[in-house]
Design an enzyme around this catalytic site. Sequence first.
Site, short mmCIF file in Angstrom:
data_model
loop_
_atom_site.label_atom_id
_atom_site.label_comp_id
_atom_site.label_asym_id
_atom_site.label_seq_id
_atom_site.Cartn_x
_atom_site.Cartn_y
_atom_site.Cartn_z
N HIS A 275 4.13 -4.86 0.96
CA HIS A 275 4.53 -3.47 1.21
C HIS A 275 5.22 -3.32 2.56
CE1 HIS A 275 1.08 -2.23 3.81
NE2 HIS A 275 0.33 -2.99 3.04
N GLU A 320 2.25 1.89 0.36
CA GLU A 320 0.94 1.36 -0.03
C GLU A 320 -0.19 2.05 0.70
OE1 GLU A 320 -2.65 -1.19 0.08
OE2 GLU A 320 -1.44 -0.50 1.75
N GLU A 321 0.01 2.28 2.00
CA GLU A 321 -1.12 2.75 2.81
C GLU A 321 -1.64 4.11 2.35
OE1 GLU A 321 -2.63 0.78 4.47
OE2 GLU A 321 -1.29 -0.71 5.34
N ASP A 345 -0.83 -9.22 0.43
CA ASP A 345 -1.19 -8.12 1.33
C ASP A 345 -2.52 -8.39 2.03
OD1 ASP A 345 -1.26 -5.71 2.68
OD2 ASP A 345 -1.81 -4.52 0.92
N HIS A 416 -4.54 -2.33 10.82
CA HIS A 416 -4.44 -0.87 11.05
C HIS A 416 -4.65 -0.46 12.51
CE1 HIS A 416 -5.43 0.23 6.54
NE2 HIS A 416 -4.46 -0.65 6.66
ZN LIG Z 1 -1.59 -3.66 3.44
#
Ligand SMILES: [Zn+2]
Length: 455
Positions: A275, A320-321, A345, A416
């Site tokens: 992604h 995606e997030e 991922d 993140h």
């Molecule tokens: Zn990811």
Amino acid sequence: MKQSILIAALAATLLAGPVVAQQSPAQTIVALRDKALTDPVSWDLLESLTTEIGPRPAGSPAQMRARDWGLAKLRALGFQNVHAEEFPVTSWERGVEFAEVTTPFPQKLALLGLGGSISTPPGGIEAEIVVFKAYADLLAAPAGSLTGKIAVVTQKMVRAQDGSGYGAINAARRAGASEAARRGAVAYLVRSLSTDDTRLPHAGAMNYTAGVAKIPAAAISTPDADLLDNMVRRGKPVKVKLVLNSISRDNAPAWNVVGEIPGTKPDEIILVGGHLDSWDAGTGAIDDGAGIAITTAAAHLAGQPNKPRRTIRVVMFGAEEMDYSGAAYSAAHKAENIVLISESDNGGDNIWSVRLPPGGREVFAPLASVFAPLKINIAADVAVGGGDDIRPLITATGAPSFNFRQDASRYFDLHHSADDTLDKVDPKQLNQNVAAWAALLYLAANSDQSFRKAP
Ligand SMILES: [Zn+2]
């Protein structure tokens, strides 16, 4: 005598030609693996994406630049049918955020609002906190028990090679705010879903449960979760002031960016990707610049020098997030013949195992010896599902998948957070991934076998 030597020489010449031209799949993927281990493409892509684009949340201006980046890179690498597919998202852009303990031990806290959270009222929210050391304890709290309070969950995430600690605690971030609101809370804080001990908080998406009041939600750094545990243990009421601001836009555009290496049987599609969107604090190197780099570089290698039988399609998923791109892609492509699918991922660290699709496993027999020096085992169990971007398509089409399992031991130290940056990626490990993906893709793309489970 002379004549027989001549005949022997002729025979040798005749034999030598076809031997080279008819290199076995096993020999081809050994060469492919070794080429991949020093191939510069994956690192160049990742360095370029993190440097020239940086953080790129879905629906943001940066993601539009990321789209153009993806289109240009795929074209430069010789992919065909390069294009972007637009779909709508509800974008979420972080504004000013601030939190502090106001009493009894005033000090600031490090936090990041969760993606999808509402803002606090102007001036923020100040309230007493109620700390739950386990998410299950919040779920066990009776209705009304948190009225007017800020609920805090400080449960620790467990470090694991397969990353399974994340799934075990994910609901605390995803659903905790609504569970706290059901019990009367005015705001929600969760210990970052992370295995690190730095004061950098880790972002992530959350969802509100329909019919439950929406309250602001944020992730605090892991040391700050410990800090609140220690304050509360002293027995006096602890008050926190929280200011969260964000802007959300419905129907913001996002894009899945696509490139193909068309096969001689173009309608049989092997779909791989990662992604392109990322969270905003870091530069999206491990999540998921690495997956973009690995799958693009591997497809590029596997499609050379001869045209594969099947089409290899790379998709750089665009949201995606916040969990939009998988559904958008599935809705647009579920009628196609997807013969095999997978997403990368889980960062850029080494692969240690692969789960193969349920059917046609004999096609992959050469992988065992090719993967052995890469320290990748062939798992006895078959692949099930895949990443968030491909799961809806798998559900809709029954497309068989394969799952490379990467070492996720340190992935959640960085994931993140502001520390998700290029320097955390090891180029050697990145190329170990490319080697594995390229070898598997080559075998699958040059086969006629179905990988579906035999009926
Ligand atoms: Zn990811």
